[in-house]
Design a protein around this motif. Structure first.
Motif, PDB file in Angstrom:
ATOM      1  N   GLU A   1       1.018  -1.218   0.019  1.00 43.28           N
ATOM      2  CA  GLU A   1       0.071  -0.057   0.102  1.00 43.28           C
ATOM      3  C   GLU A   1       0.886   1.185   0.159  1.00 43.28           C
ATOM      4  O   GLU A   1       1.872   1.417   0.658  1.00 43.28           O
ATOM      5  CB  GLU A   1      -0.910   0.094   1.125  1.00 43.28           C
ATOM      6  CG  GLU A   1      -1.628   1.260   1.532  1.00 43.28           C
ATOM      7  CD  GLU A   1      -2.381   1.208   2.921  1.00 43.28           C
ATOM      8  OE1 GLU A   1      -3.449   0.414   2.746  1.00 43.28           O
ATOM      9  OE2 GLU A   1      -2.026   1.970   3.820  1.00 43.28           O
ATOM     10  N   VAL A   2       0.432   2.251  -0.768  1.00 48.33           N
ATOM     11  CA  VAL A   2       1.258   3.521  -0.480  1.00 48.33           C
ATOM     12  C   VAL A   2       0.110   4.614  -0.099  1.00 48.33           C
ATOM     13  O   VAL A   2      -1.067   4.746  -0.778  1.00 48.33           O
ATOM     14  CB  VAL A   2       1.714   3.703  -1.931  1.00 48.33           C
ATOM     15  CG1 VAL A   2       1.978   5.638  -1.823  1.00 48.33           C
ATOM     16  CG2 VAL A   2       2.745   3.035  -2.359  1.00 48.33           C
ATOM     17  N   ARG A   3       0.326   5.365   0.782  1.00 44.66           N
ATOM     18  CA  ARG A   3      -0.465   6.359   1.247  1.00 44.66           C
ATOM     19  C   ARG A   3       0.261   7.758   1.103  1.00 44.66           C
ATOM     20  O   ARG A   3       1.347   7.802   1.426  1.00 44.66           O
ATOM     21  CB  ARG A   3      -0.657   6.283   2.736  1.00 44.66           C
ATOM     22  CG  ARG A   3      -1.934   5.251   3.096  1.00 44.66           C
ATOM     23  CD  ARG A   3      -2.437   5.338   4.352  1.00 44.66           C
ATOM     24  NE  ARG A   3      -1.418   5.331   5.420  1.00 44.66           N
ATOM     25  CZ  ARG A   3      -0.804   4.289   6.071  1.00 44.66           C
ATOM     26  NH1 ARG A   3      -0.756   3.129   5.462  1.00 44.66           N
ATOM     27  NH2 ARG A   3       0.132   4.584   6.977  1.00 44.66           N
ATOM     28  N   LEU A   4      -0.443   8.755   0.542  1.00 44.76           N
ATOM     29  CA  LEU A   4       0.044  10.060   0.545  1.00 44.76           C
ATOM     30  C   LEU A   4      -0.622  11.256   1.091  1.00 44.76           C
ATOM     31  O   LEU A   4      -1.875  11.353   0.808  1.00 44.76           O
ATOM     32  CB  LEU A   4       0.085  10.373  -0.991  1.00 44.76           C
ATOM     33  CG  LEU A   4       1.216  11.729  -1.513  1.00 44.76           C
ATOM     34  CD1 LEU A   4       2.365  11.363  -1.038  1.00 44.76           C
ATOM     35  CD2 LEU A   4       0.961  11.984  -3.017  1.00 44.76           C
ATOM     36  N   HIS A   5      -0.024  11.606   2.265  1.00 46.90           N
ATOM     37  CA  HIS A   5      -0.669  12.808   3.219  1.00 46.90           C
ATOM     38  C   HIS A   5      -0.198  14.164   2.877  1.00 46.90           C
ATOM     39  O   HIS A   5       0.823  14.382   2.541  1.00 46.90           O
ATOM     40  CB  HIS A   5      -0.356  12.575   4.338  1.00 46.90           C
ATOM     41  CG  HIS A   5      -0.738  11.214   5.175  1.00 46.90           C
ATOM     42  ND1 HIS A   5      -0.960  10.993   6.490  1.00 46.90           N
ATOM     43  CD2 HIS A   5      -1.109   9.905   4.668  1.00 46.90           C
ATOM     44  CE1 HIS A   5      -1.367   9.813   6.663  1.00 46.90           C
ATOM     45  NE2 HIS A   5      -1.444   9.152   5.655  1.00 46.90           N
ATOM     46  N   LEU A   6      -1.248  15.030   2.435  1.00 43.48           N
ATOM     47  CA  LEU A   6      -0.627  16.387   2.066  1.00 43.48           C
ATOM     48  C   LEU A   6      -2.023  17.317   2.596  1.00 43.48           C
ATOM     49  O   LEU A   6      -3.013  17.169   3.010  1.00 43.48           O
ATOM     50  CB  LEU A   6      -0.559  16.340   0.487  1.00 43.48           C
ATOM     51  CG  LEU A   6      -2.000  15.970  -0.204  1.00 43.48           C
ATOM     52  CD1 LEU A   6      -2.290  17.034  -0.902  1.00 43.48           C
ATOM     53  CD2 LEU A   6      -1.313  14.843  -1.293  1.00 43.48           C
TER      54      LEU A   6
ATOM     55  N   VAL B   1      -1.677  19.746   7.415  1.00 43.93           N
ATOM     56  CA  VAL B   1      -0.749  18.376   7.700  1.00 43.93           C
ATOM     57  C   VAL B   1       0.565  18.624   6.855  1.00 43.93           C
ATOM     58  O   VAL B   1       0.452  19.293   5.928  1.00 43.93           O
ATOM     59  CB  VAL B   1      -1.624  17.130   7.124  1.00 43.93           C
ATOM     60  CG1 VAL B   1      -1.704  16.910   5.813  1.00 43.93           C
ATOM     61  CG2 VAL B   1      -1.229  16.112   7.954  1.00 43.93           C
ATOM     62  N   GLN B   2       1.484  17.955   7.514  1.00 39.41           N
ATOM     63  CA  GLN B   2       2.504  17.816   6.993  1.00 39.41           C
ATOM     64  C   GLN B   2       2.874  16.862   5.706  1.00 39.41           C
ATOM     65  O   GLN B   2       2.361  15.592   6.006  1.00 39.41           O
ATOM     66  CB  GLN B   2       3.695  17.314   7.926  1.00 39.41           C
ATOM     67  CG  GLN B   2       5.101  17.336   7.372  1.00 39.41           C
ATOM     68  CD  GLN B   2       6.290  17.064   8.363  1.00 39.41           C
ATOM     69  OE1 GLN B   2       5.999  15.928   9.219  1.00 39.41           O
ATOM     70  NE2 GLN B   2       7.435  17.438   8.691  1.00 39.41           N
ATOM     71  N   ALA B   3       3.061  17.170   4.427  1.00 36.41           N
ATOM     72  CA  ALA B   3       3.372  16.300   3.397  1.00 36.41           C
ATOM     73  C   ALA B   3       4.220  14.902   3.726  1.00 36.41           C
ATOM     74  O   ALA B   3       5.242  14.963   4.053  1.00 36.41           O
ATOM     75  CB  ALA B   3       3.758  16.935   2.182  1.00 36.41           C
ATOM     76  N   ARG B   4       3.838  13.913   3.394  1.00 33.04           N
ATOM     77  CA  ARG B   4       4.064  12.541   3.700  1.00 33.04           C
ATOM     78  C   ARG B   4       3.918  11.417   2.829  1.00 33.04           C
ATOM     79  O   ARG B   4       2.872  11.286   2.611  1.00 33.04           O
ATOM     80  CB  ARG B   4       4.034  12.454   5.299  1.00 33.04           C
ATOM     81  CG  ARG B   4       4.956  11.007   5.956  1.00 33.04           C
ATOM     82  CD  ARG B   4       4.730  10.934   7.219  1.00 33.04           C
ATOM     83  NE  ARG B   4       5.488  12.176   8.108  1.00 33.04           N
ATOM     84  CZ  ARG B   4       6.571  11.977   8.770  1.00 33.04           C
ATOM     85  NH1 ARG B   4       7.081  10.836   8.422  1.00 33.04           N
ATOM     86  NH2 ARG B   4       6.859  12.757   9.406  1.00 33.04           N
ATOM     87  N   LEU B   5       4.879  10.386   2.660  1.00 31.78           N
ATOM     88  CA  LEU B   5       4.560   9.421   1.747  1.00 31.78           C
ATOM     89  C   LEU B   5       4.853   8.155   2.763  1.00 31.78           C
ATOM     90  O   LEU B   5       5.902   7.953   3.342  1.00 31.78           O
ATOM     91  CB  LEU B   5       5.491   9.352   0.643  1.00 31.78           C
ATOM     92  CG  LEU B   5       5.401   8.093  -0.249  1.00 31.78           C
ATOM     93  CD1 LEU B   5       4.169   8.404  -1.381  1.00 31.78           C
ATOM     94  CD2 LEU B   5       6.617   7.883  -1.235  1.00 31.78           C
ATOM     95  N   TRP B   6       3.769   7.439   2.873  1.00 32.66           N
ATOM     96  CA  TRP B   6       3.804   6.121   3.642  1.00 32.66           C
ATOM     97  C   TRP B   6       3.757   4.940   2.661  1.00 32.66           C
ATOM     98  O   TRP B   6       3.067   4.972   1.765  1.00 32.66           O
ATOM     99  CB  TRP B   6       2.657   6.116   4.551  1.00 32.66           C
ATOM    100  CG  TRP B   6       2.681   7.101   5.646  1.00 32.66           C
ATOM    101  CD1 TRP B   6       2.232   8.355   5.722  1.00 32.66           C
ATOM    102  CD2 TRP B   6       3.312   6.758   6.996  1.00 32.66           C
ATOM    103  NE1 TRP B   6       2.454   9.024   6.725  1.00 32.66           N
ATOM    104  CE2 TRP B   6       2.942   8.138   7.596  1.00 32.66           C
ATOM    105  CE3 TRP B   6       3.757   5.576   7.823  1.00 32.66           C
ATOM    106  CZ2 TRP B   6       3.265   8.035   9.199  1.00 32.66           C
ATOM    107  CZ3 TRP B   6       4.071   6.109   9.005  1.00 32.66           C
ATOM    108  CH2 TRP B   6       3.966   7.055   9.614  1.00 32.66           C
ATOM    109  N   ALA B   7       4.775   3.968   2.876  1.00 30.84           N
ATOM    110  CA  ALA B   7       4.600   2.986   2.477  1.00 30.84           C
ATOM    111  C   ALA B   7       4.806   1.514   3.310  1.00 30.84           C
ATOM    112  O   ALA B   7       5.360   1.659   4.266  1.00 30.84           O
ATOM    113  CB  ALA B   7       6.186   2.724   1.367  1.00 30.84           C
TER     114      ALA B   7
END
Length: 132
Positions: A19-24, A62-68
């Motif tokens: 899964e990939v999640r992109l928070h922004l 929110v802080q931009a962050r990529l979760w893998a």
């Protein structure tokens, strides 16, 4: 450059990640690169991997962050603040290529085991019976 990286990532995404999640943030300047990456490359990534969960989470401030997320529930994240779309693609490519190894020994499926040839997971009682 980002387009080339996305073409390379596309087919490999579902092999190494779960899964990939992109928070922004929808409005902040620090999330601009993440927003540009989504606008330019989300469609091509989803076309390459239609069943892969590529999640986008927008929240004000929110802080931009990529979760893998990798096998066994392990996750890694990278902060994307003040990056451009090319840098975000490079981060995704790095996280896809790095994969994750848990260090846990996986058992071979029963169909692949060879009797008497170095089967560490074989039952100890069965080994004793073979010796007699």
């Amino acid at each position: 450059m980002a387009a080339a990286a996305v073409r390379v990532i596309g087919p490999q995404l579902s092999r190494s990640l779960r899964e990939v999640r992109l928070h922004l943030c929808q409005t902040s300047g620090a999330s601009r690169g993440a927003r540009d990456f989504i606008e330019q490359h989300y469609v091509s990534l989803k076309r390459s991997n239609p069943d892969f969960p590529f999640l986008i989470r927008e929240c004000s401030g929110v802080q931009a962050r990529l979760w893998a997320r990798y096998d066994f529930g392990k996750e890694k994240s990278v902060v994307l603040d003040n990056m451009n779309a090319d840098q975000v693609a490079q981060v995704l490519e790095t996280m896809t290529a790095s994969g994750f190894t848990s260090g846990r020994k996986l058992r071979r499926p029963a169909a692949m085991r060879c009797p008497g040839i170095n089967n560490e997971d074989e039952d100890p009682a069965a080994r004793r019976r073979k010796k007699k």
